[in-house]
Write a protein that holds these residues in place. Structure first.
Motif, PDB file in Angstrom:
ATOM      1  N   GLU A 235       0.828  -1.208   0.000  1.00  0.00           N
ATOM      2  CA  GLU A 235       0.000   0.000   0.000  1.00  0.00           C
ATOM      3  C   GLU A 235       0.864   1.261   0.000  1.00  0.00           C
ATOM      4  OE1 GLU A 235      -3.265   0.487  -0.277  1.00  0.00           O
ATOM      5  OE2 GLU A 235      -3.488  -1.670  -0.639  1.00  0.00           O
ATOM      6  N   ALA A 238       2.430   1.782  -3.406  1.00  0.00           N
ATOM      7  CA  ALA A 238       1.447   2.301  -4.362  1.00  0.00           C
ATOM      8  C   ALA A 238       1.218   3.794  -4.147  1.00  0.00           C
ATOM      9  CB  ALA A 238       0.132   1.526  -4.223  1.00  0.00           C
ATOM     10  N   ASP A 239       1.085   4.198  -2.875  1.00  0.00           N
ATOM     11  CA  ASP A 239       0.934   5.624  -2.566  1.00  0.00           C
ATOM     12  C   ASP A 239       2.169   6.408  -3.009  1.00  0.00           C
ATOM     13  OD1 ASP A 239      -1.517   5.084  -1.439  1.00  0.00           O
ATOM     14  OD2 ASP A 239      -0.789   5.110   0.641  1.00  0.00           O
ATOM     15  N   ASN A 240       3.342   5.840  -2.735  1.00  0.00           N
ATOM     16  CA  ASN A 240       4.603   6.487  -3.110  1.00  0.00           C
ATOM     17  C   ASN A 240       4.693   6.659  -4.631  1.00  0.00           C
ATOM     18  OD1 ASN A 240       8.052   5.876  -1.954  1.00  0.00           O
ATOM     19  ND2 ASN A 240       7.251   7.468  -3.267  1.00  0.00           N
ATOM     20  N   MET A 241       4.251   5.642  -5.378  1.00  0.00           N
ATOM     21  CA  MET A 241       4.298   5.714  -6.839  1.00  0.00           C
ATOM     22  C   MET A 241       3.422   6.834  -7.397  1.00  0.00           C
ATOM     23  SD  MET A 241       6.351   3.880  -8.632  1.00  0.00           S
ATOM     24  CE  MET A 241       5.494   4.072 -10.206  1.00  0.00           C
ATOM     25  N   MET A 242       2.365   7.179  -6.674  1.00  0.00           N
ATOM     26  CA  MET A 242       1.479   8.253  -7.127  1.00  0.00           C
ATOM     27  C   MET A 242       2.043   9.630  -6.796  1.00  0.00           C
ATOM     28  SD  MET A 242      -0.801   6.671  -8.699  1.00  0.00           S
ATOM     29  CE  MET A 242      -1.887   8.078  -9.047  1.00  0.00           C
ATOM     30  N   ASN A 243       3.108   9.672  -6.004  1.00  0.00           N
ATOM     31  CA  ASN A 243       3.714  10.938  -5.632  1.00  0.00           C
ATOM     32  C   ASN A 243       4.549  11.490  -6.788  1.00  0.00           C
ATOM     33  OD1 ASN A 243       6.345  12.322  -4.271  1.00  0.00           O
ATOM     34  ND2 ASN A 243       4.493  12.767  -3.083  1.00  0.00           N
ATOM     35  N   ALA A 244       4.579  12.810  -6.903  1.00  0.00           N
ATOM     36  CA  ALA A 244       5.281  13.449  -8.017  1.00  0.00           C
ATOM     37  C   ALA A 244       6.765  13.113  -8.047  1.00  0.00           C
ATOM     38  CB  ALA A 244       5.086  14.962  -7.955  1.00  0.00           C
ATOM     39  N   GLN A 247       7.407   9.788  -9.828  1.00  0.00           N
ATOM     40  CA  GLN A 247       7.229   9.939 -11.272  1.00  0.00           C
ATOM     41  C   GLN A 247       8.400  10.697 -11.892  1.00  0.00           C
ATOM     42  OE1 GLN A 247       3.167  11.452 -11.891  1.00  0.00           O
ATOM     43  NE2 GLN A 247       2.557  10.315 -10.067  1.00  0.00           N
TER      44      GLN A 247
END
Length: 266
Positions: A235, A238-244, A247
């Motif tokens: 989890e 996944a949250d970290n991957m959504m962070n700018a 990316q």
């Protein structure tokens, strides 16, 4: 930019480029943890926890020794069970506050770290010591088993080694503390500040968001079953991957360039 503050006579604070240096300042008493010093530490940890601009914390000390534990003279001046409960609760709050901070905490250790001073080292995420430093939990010498230091110590080194230190009061040197897991690094005495500064600089070079995601997950998962730990880690990733920052970091890797991280607090 440096901003040096005298929080209280017993505690100094310096802010430097996203890092906060908290320095115990009772050198004539080997930086024992008085009631007022514990209160000052707690206040600063609370302030740091809510400050998004802080990215790393260093716990240091003035004088020849890092910390000799609780102030025994102050403790004997208050022979009351309720007082002792409150004192140890305050100390435990500071130690848990270090673990719960959202950013890495580094202990910079010189000289002696004993009893609650050893607990302080063990409660930090990283600890770098001068090669001449020594470590012990010597309360047993005065008829007091170091029960609260045992909590942090036994979460750093294995149970038999921790218990041996607790019942014998034997000290270990810095190289042994590194080998046993109490320290993350040892430096020659003259190189201690440079070694700590290099570690801080390396942490500051990483994504602030990723480190905050990671520290919170790291300590939580250690208390979980294997399946629960993987569920939490998935989890968080996944949250970290959504962070700018994630990316940007992946794009920079693919494009063979240096990433530009978002700077919190700006």
């Amino acid at each position: 930019m440096n901003d040096v503050q005298l929080v209280e006579d017993e505690l100094l604070r310096e802010d430097k480029d996203g890092a906060v240096y908290l320095t115990l300042n009772r050198p004539d008493k080997f930086n024992t943890l008085s009631e007022s010093l514990l209160a000052s530490l707690q206040r600063e940890l609370d302030n740091i926890a809510s400050d998004p601009a802080v990215r790393c914390v260093v716990i240091a000390a003035t004088g020849k020794g890092f910390c000799a534990g609780h102030d025994l003279r102050q403790m004997r001046a208050h022979p009351d069970h309720g007082y002792y409960q409150s004192l140890f609760r305050s100390c435990s709050g500071v130690m848990q506050g270090l673990v719960n901070l959202p950013v890495p905490v580094i202990a910079r250790v010189q000289g002696m770290a004993t009893a609650a001073g050893c607990q302080l080292v063990a409660s930090c995420d990283l600890a770098i010591a001068a090669r001449s430093a020594t470590f012990g939990v010597s309360g047993i010498n005065v008829g007091l088993f170091c029960s609260t230091p045992a909590v942090a110590l036994s979460r750093n080194i294995n149970a038999k080694r921790a218990f041996d230190m607790l019942v014998t009061a034997d000290f270990i040197d810095a190289d042994t503390a590194l080998d046993w897991g109490l320290l993350s690094g040892v430096a020659d005495d003259a190189d201690l500040d440079a070694t700590v500064a290099a570690k801080v600089a390396k942490i500051l070079s990483k994504s602030p968001a990723a480190i905050r995601f990671g520290k919170a997950m790291f300590h939580r998962q250690r208390q979980m079953s294997l399946a629960e730990a993987y569920e939490l880690a998935g989890e968080v990733m996944a949250d970290n991957m959504m962070n700018a920052d994630a990316q940007e970091g992946i794009d920079a890797f693919l494009e063979k360039r240096k990433p530009t991280w978002e700077q919190p607090g700006h």
